[in-house]
Design a protein around this motif. Structure first.
Motif, short mmCIF file in Angstrom:
data_model
loop_
_atom_site.label_atom_id
_atom_site.label_comp_id
_atom_site.label_asym_id
_atom_site.label_seq_id
_atom_site.Cartn_x
_atom_site.Cartn_y
_atom_site.Cartn_z
N LEU A 34 2.68 -1.46 -14.71
CA LEU A 34 1.62 -1.12 -15.67
C LEU A 34 0.52 -0.30 -15.00
CD1 LEU A 34 1.34 -4.51 -17.60
CD2 LEU A 34 2.42 -2.40 -18.39
N PHE A 35 0.22 -0.62 -13.74
CA PHE A 35 -0.80 0.11 -12.97
C PHE A 35 -0.36 1.57 -12.77
CE2 PHE A 35 -3.99 -0.80 -9.28
CZ PHE A 35 -4.74 0.29 -9.68
N ASN A 36 0.89 1.76 -12.33
CA ASN A 36 1.40 3.11 -12.11
C ASN A 36 1.44 3.93 -13.40
OD1 ASN A 36 1.70 2.75 -9.39
ND2 ASN A 36 3.90 2.44 -9.42
N ILE A 243 -2.45 -1.13 -2.19
CA ILE A 243 -2.36 -2.52 -1.72
C ILE A 243 -1.40 -3.32 -2.60
CG2 ILE A 243 -3.65 -4.69 -1.46
CD1 ILE A 243 -6.08 -2.93 -0.66
N VAL A 244 -1.45 -3.09 -3.91
CA VAL A 244 -0.51 -3.76 -4.82
C VAL A 244 0.93 -3.33 -4.50
CG1 VAL A 244 0.20 -4.05 -7.24
CG2 VAL A 244 -2.22 -4.01 -6.66
N ALA A 245 1.12 -2.03 -4.24
CA ALA A 245 2.44 -1.52 -3.90
C ALA A 245 2.95 -2.13 -2.60
CB ALA A 245 2.40 0.01 -3.78
N PHE A 246 2.07 -2.27 -1.61
CA PHE A 246 2.44 -2.88 -0.33
C PHE A 246 2.86 -4.34 -0.53
CE2 PHE A 246 1.12 -5.21 3.57
CZ PHE A 246 2.00 -4.60 4.47
N THR A 247 2.10 -5.06 -1.35
CA THR A 247 2.43 -6.46 -1.66
C THR A 247 3.76 -6.56 -2.37
OG1 THR A 247 0.06 -6.88 -1.92
CG2 THR A 247 1.56 -8.58 -2.73
N LEU A 248 4.02 -5.61 -3.29
CA LEU A 248 5.30 -5.60 -4.01
C LEU A 248 6.47 -5.35 -3.07
CD1 LEU A 248 6.98 -5.63 -6.59
CD2 LEU A 248 6.45 -3.21 -6.90
#
Length: 298
Positions: A34-36, A243-248
């Motif tokens: 959703l962010f992307n 940061i969200v992508a790294f966590t994913l």
């Protein structure tokens, strides 16, 4: 009897930890998608190659820092990956990962979130086919029937799509095949070398960064609005997104390492179903009755 109780408790703990990994991955994955979509479409920033290059650059930098100043990457400390493994196993995973990231994000420019998630219902089929080809799984009549039903369901969702776009469909389907290949190869890599999630990302991220950065230079560099990077608000959004992508990325590798690529794809069906409804609620995406029926079948 005491041994049986201990065995049961151990199995329950394993199942509990697996469920935690699944829930964590679903939550982060939904937020990332959703962010992307918001960044690429709502914020008028149609540069998926730059976005994924940034994700891989951040992942590379953070894993390098963690390996140097912490003990969170035992696989790197033990030097389990030599030049032969890097060439024969890490490189193919990185290529598939780069293709998957770029094309799946590119598809969000042309297709709705709900339709993309419906197409992703085909992922278990692709994983099974690749597993059969590599002789990691044995085929059965039941699995063949399941594959056929899912294929019919995905076809129905495509026919029912109001804003169908062949370019977006091609991007997403190619990304789906690349992602399926990556999941299977990552599963093999982690099981054979017994690599931990962060160490796996440590080796994959730099190579993926190089491939995606090359694509950015070729396809997006000339039209890229560099002045937007001067905005503190936009830079802050990119930082949070990264940061969200790294966590994913960590969540994906953790889930594969503690379960399997097939469990990940099956959990993905639950995630995709959630995203269909979230997409309708957040982006007001129209979904036809035929699509609901097709997705239910898939």
């Amino acid at each position: 009897r005491k041994l049986k109780i201990q065995t049961r408790l151990r199995h329950k703990m394993v199942n509990l930890s697996s469920n935690i990994y699944v829930i964590f991955w679903i939550s982060i994955s939904c937020g990332m998608i959703l962010f992307n979509k918001a960044v690429l479409s709502q914020f008028d920033f149609p540069f998926p190659m730059f976005l994924t290059t940034w994700h891989m650059l951040l992942a590379t930098g953070l894993t390098q820092l963690l390996s140097r100043y912490t003990d969170m990457l035992p696989g790197v400390k033990a030097k389990k990956v030599d030049r032969a493994v890097l060439k024969q196993q890490i490189l193919p995973v990185s290529i598939f990962f780069a293709i998957s990231l770029v094309l799946s994000n590119k598809a969000y420019i042309y297709l709705s979130v709900s339709f993309i998630q419906m197409l992703k219902a085909f992922t278990p089929v692709a994983v099974l086919i690749i597993s059969y080809v590599l002789r990691l799984e044995k085929s059965s009549v039941m699995e063949l029937n399941i594959v056929s039903i899912i294929s019919v369901g995905v076809a129905m969702t495509s026919i029912g799509e109001l804003d169908f776009n062949w370019i977006g469909f091609t991007f997403q389907f190619t990304a789906l095949l690349a992602e399926s290949g990556r999941l299977v190869l990552t599963n093999i890599l982690m099981k054979q070398l017994k690599l931990d999630p962060l160490s796996t990302l440590y080796y994959i991220a730099p190579l993926s960064f190089c491939f995606i950065a090359l694509a950015f230079l070729v396809f997006e560099f000339q039209s890229f609005p560099f002045e937007r990077l001067l905005s503190i608000h936009f830079l802050g959004m990119l930082t949070i997104n990264g940061i969200v992508a790294f966590t994913l990325n960590i969540a994906v590798v953790m889930l594969i390492g503690n379960t399997s690529a097939l469990i990940l794809t099956l959990a993905g069906i639950v995630k995709d179903l959630m995203l269909v409804f979230l997409s309708v609620a957040v982006f007001h995406t129209p979904v036809t009755q035929l699509q609901y029926l097709g997705y239910t079948v898939a």
